[in-house]
Scaffold this active site. Structure first.
Site, PDB file in Angstrom:
ATOM      1  N   GLU A 117     -41.901   9.970   2.708  1.00  0.00           N
ATOM      2  CA  GLU A 117     -40.438  10.313   2.629  1.00  0.00           C
ATOM      3  C   GLU A 117     -40.508  11.509   1.580  1.00  0.00           C
ATOM      4  O   GLU A 117     -41.071  11.839   0.867  1.00  0.00           O
ATOM      5  CB  GLU A 117     -39.524   9.330   2.646  1.00  0.00           C
ATOM      6  N   HIS A 241     -26.638  11.455   3.751  1.00  0.00           N
ATOM      7  CA  HIS A 241     -27.931  11.321   4.545  1.00  0.00           C
ATOM      8  C   HIS A 241     -27.774  12.777   5.521  1.00  0.00           C
ATOM      9  O   HIS A 241     -26.977  13.022   6.030  1.00  0.00           O
ATOM     10  CB  HIS A 241     -28.171  10.233   5.396  1.00  0.00           C
ATOM     11  N   ARG A 292     -32.846  14.748  -0.385  1.00  0.00           N
ATOM     12  CA  ARG A 292     -31.848  14.655   0.695  1.00  0.00           C
ATOM     13  C   ARG A 292     -30.672  15.818   0.284  1.00  0.00           C
ATOM     14  O   ARG A 292     -30.092  16.276   0.995  1.00  0.00           O
ATOM     15  CB  ARG A 292     -31.492  13.283   0.687  1.00  0.00           C
ATOM     16  N   HIS A 353     -24.104   8.317   2.864  1.00  0.00           N
ATOM     17  CA  HIS A 353     -25.182   7.382   3.073  1.00  0.00           C
ATOM     18  C   HIS A 353     -25.343   6.242   2.086  1.00  0.00           C
ATOM     19  O   HIS A 353     -25.417   5.254   2.322  1.00  0.00           O
ATOM     20  CB  HIS A 353     -26.400   8.194   3.405  1.00  0.00           C
ATOM     21  N   ARG A 388     -30.496   9.834  -5.253  1.00  0.00           N
ATOM     22  CA  ARG A 388     -31.675   8.682  -4.929  1.00  0.00           C
ATOM     23  C   ARG A 388     -32.956   9.230  -4.127  1.00  0.00           C
ATOM     24  O   ARG A 388     -32.428   9.903  -3.091  1.00  0.00           O
ATOM     25  CB  ARG A 388     -30.915   7.433  -4.263  1.00  0.00           C
TER      26      ARG A 388
END
Length: 535
Positions: A117, A241, A292, A353, A388
């Site tokens: 990811e 997100h 992100r 998110h 994060r």
């Protein structure tokens, strides 16, 4: 309802709460309170996976470095090391509980398939198709239900933590002795007391109009801890997100980051100027695999610049069998909406998110208040910093749920009995005939937070938000003092407190770092400092 005395109270029935319960229950009587159903929290919604160093050639140092880079230097390195080094063991425990991680397909780890990811330098995400959280929730819940020392109680909305202010013999020691909670079906308030209480209530995603979080993510634990006297930190860092489904009928459906990890690309829709253009390489050399915050800001920029409602995420260039195998949940859901991801792109927008800030805790999960612990998204542990890293969130729940439980067990003889606590008093309130006030204010908070405290901020917008927060907080507290408690009123009261903490934190940070991006202070300062608010 009668009083309930336990050894330990856990507020929240997701990954953090159930992990703590299972680590305590062999020797302690534990009650787990869920605001709604036992599986309605954020854990069950997690599509992605869990990050751990499992691939040959990967190292703890690499995972630590990826986490620190994503967190824009604001992480606490001791916390990052603790979590990363405990990750493989946490995965093994979940597997032993029956979580059916996808088996290997010949590359990477010799047991489980590892995906990659954004922000990760290696494949290190174990997963269960695209519904990892649901599989984890079911396994933990089954183990908890089977344990005779764990009492799982659904439909209990926590109102406030019990401290010395609520005792017959007043004490200003700040010690938490339990919680008042509303039994939603009956409307009765129950008192739960214990030597130790663990907050595992999740984040505050529903403070915003567009969110991937379940409805219950209203910042309850953060607001309760703040009112009881605990510090909160880094509330300005709200992770949006990048890819939430844009659909006027279906709200909050997340398109997992793993889709970009497996080759999905972001493009302008055909009706836009330069339609079909893959725009992420214009913003970052890592393209779709950038962290992100970078991807969300890029999408937000293109949507605002071109006046679009959404952009496209396209995986249709991969083989249909690959898509069917890796993304069965998303494929099935979108087919019901007339979108076949094997043949066409998905309209997506950013959505709130994850709450990276929260209640300040140490490496043992202890808050500022004696007897009160916390784990998971409700906390600011130092793991995430200013942003994060993908798939570190469930991991934090397991490591800190266990850490809090172990500290309670080690310190048991030093944790005093809660003593005599006053019953909940509603003798001076009446039933409200104005529920519209609650619903209107709920909508107003979420709207102005989205417009004024969103992905890109300015001081003027933040000051407007603070003005509205202040007015609404007075209105809500007046309402709370006069009318009988309801679940919606509890959530509204917590939402407005949490919104205020976010706005105050954002106003105090005079730089752009990670998820906090302000046009008035676009540069990042040389020294990274936490924003700490003291009640």
């Amino acid at each position: 309802m009668a009083d309930h005395r336990y050894d330990v109270i856990i507020i929240g029935s997701g990954a953090a709460g159930l992990t703590a319960a299972l680590n305590l229950a062999d020797t302690k009587r534990v009650v787990v309170l869920a605001k709604g159903g036992l599986a309605e929290g954020s854990t069950a919604w997690a599509q992605g996976g869990i990050a751990a160093v499992l691939e040959p050639g990967d190292t703890f140092e690499s995972h630590i470095e990826d986490t620190m880079v994503a967190g824009a230097g604001l992480n606490d390195r001791r916390t990052v090391e603790l979590v990363v080094e405990h990750a493989p063991a946490a995965i093994e425990r979940l597997a032993s509980l029956g979580v059916p991680f996808n088996p290997t397909e010949g590359e990477g780890h010799d047991r489980w398939h590892l995906t990659r990811e954004g922000g990760h330098s290696h494949r290190r995400i174990v997963h269960v198709d695209d519904a990892t959280g649901w599989a984890v929730q079911q396994a933990l819940l089954a183990a908890a239900e089977a344990h005779p020392n764990i009492n799982l109680v659904a439909d209990m909305a926590a109102i406030d933590l019990v401290t010395g202010r609520h005792c017959d013999h007043y004490s200003g020691d700040g010690r938490v002795r339990g919680v008042y909670a509303l039994h939603r079906p009956s409307g009765k308030v129950a008192l739960f007391t214990a030597r130790a209480t663990i907050l595992a209530t999740g984040g505050a995603g529903r403070v915003y109009q567009f969110s991937t979080a379940p409805r219950g993510a209203s910042g309850d634990g953060i607001a309760m801890a703040w009112r009881a006297g605990a510090r909160v930190s880094n509330m300005e860092f709200n992770q949006f997100h990048p890819t939430c489904l844009y659909n006027l009928e279906v709200k909050n459906f997340l398109i997992t980051e793993a889709m970009r990890g497996e080759g999905g690309i972001l493009k302008l829709p055909p009706e836009a100027p330069n339609g079909g253009h893959r725009f992420m390489p214009d913003f970052d050399p890592r393209a779709e695999l950038a962290p992100r915050d970078v991807v969300a800001r890029a999408i937000d920029h293109e949507i605002k610049r071109l006046g679009l409602d959404y952009v496209h995420l396209d995986i249709s260039h991969r083989e249909p069998a690959f898509i069917e195998h890796h993304f069965p949940t998303i494929l099935a859901k979108l087919l019901t909406l007339g979108i076949d991801i094997r043949k066409e792109p998905i309209p997506v927008v950013p959505a709130m998110h994850y709450t990276c800030g929260g209640v300040v805790i140490d490496l043992d999960g202890r808050t500022d208040l004696p007897g009160l612990y916390a784990a998971g998204e409700v906390t600011q542990s130092g793991l995430h910093g200013a942003n994060r890293l993908a798939s570190n969130s469930l991991l934090e729940c397991f490591v800190f749920g266990e850490a809090a439980a172990k500290h309670i067990l080690r310190s048991w003889d030093d944790l005093p009995d809660p003593g005599v606590v006053r019953e909940w008093d509603e003798s001076r309130v009446t039933d409200s005939d104005e529920d519209i006030v609650v619903q209107h204010n709920w909508r107003e908070i979420r709207r102005f937070m989205w417009d004024y405290v969103g992905i890109v901020r300015t001081t003027k917008r933040l000051e407007r938000a603070l003005h509205r927060v202040t007015l609404l907080q007075r209105e809500v507290e007046d309402y709370y003092g006069n009318y009988r408690i309801t679940a919606d009123l509890i959530e509204l009261r917590n939402l407005i407190v949490t919104a205020g903490l976010i706005v105050r934190s954002a106003l105090s940070r005079h730089e752009s770092r990670g998820l906090h991006y302000t046009l008035d202070y676009p540069e990042m300062l040389a020294q990274a400092k936490d924003t700490i608010l003291v009640p």
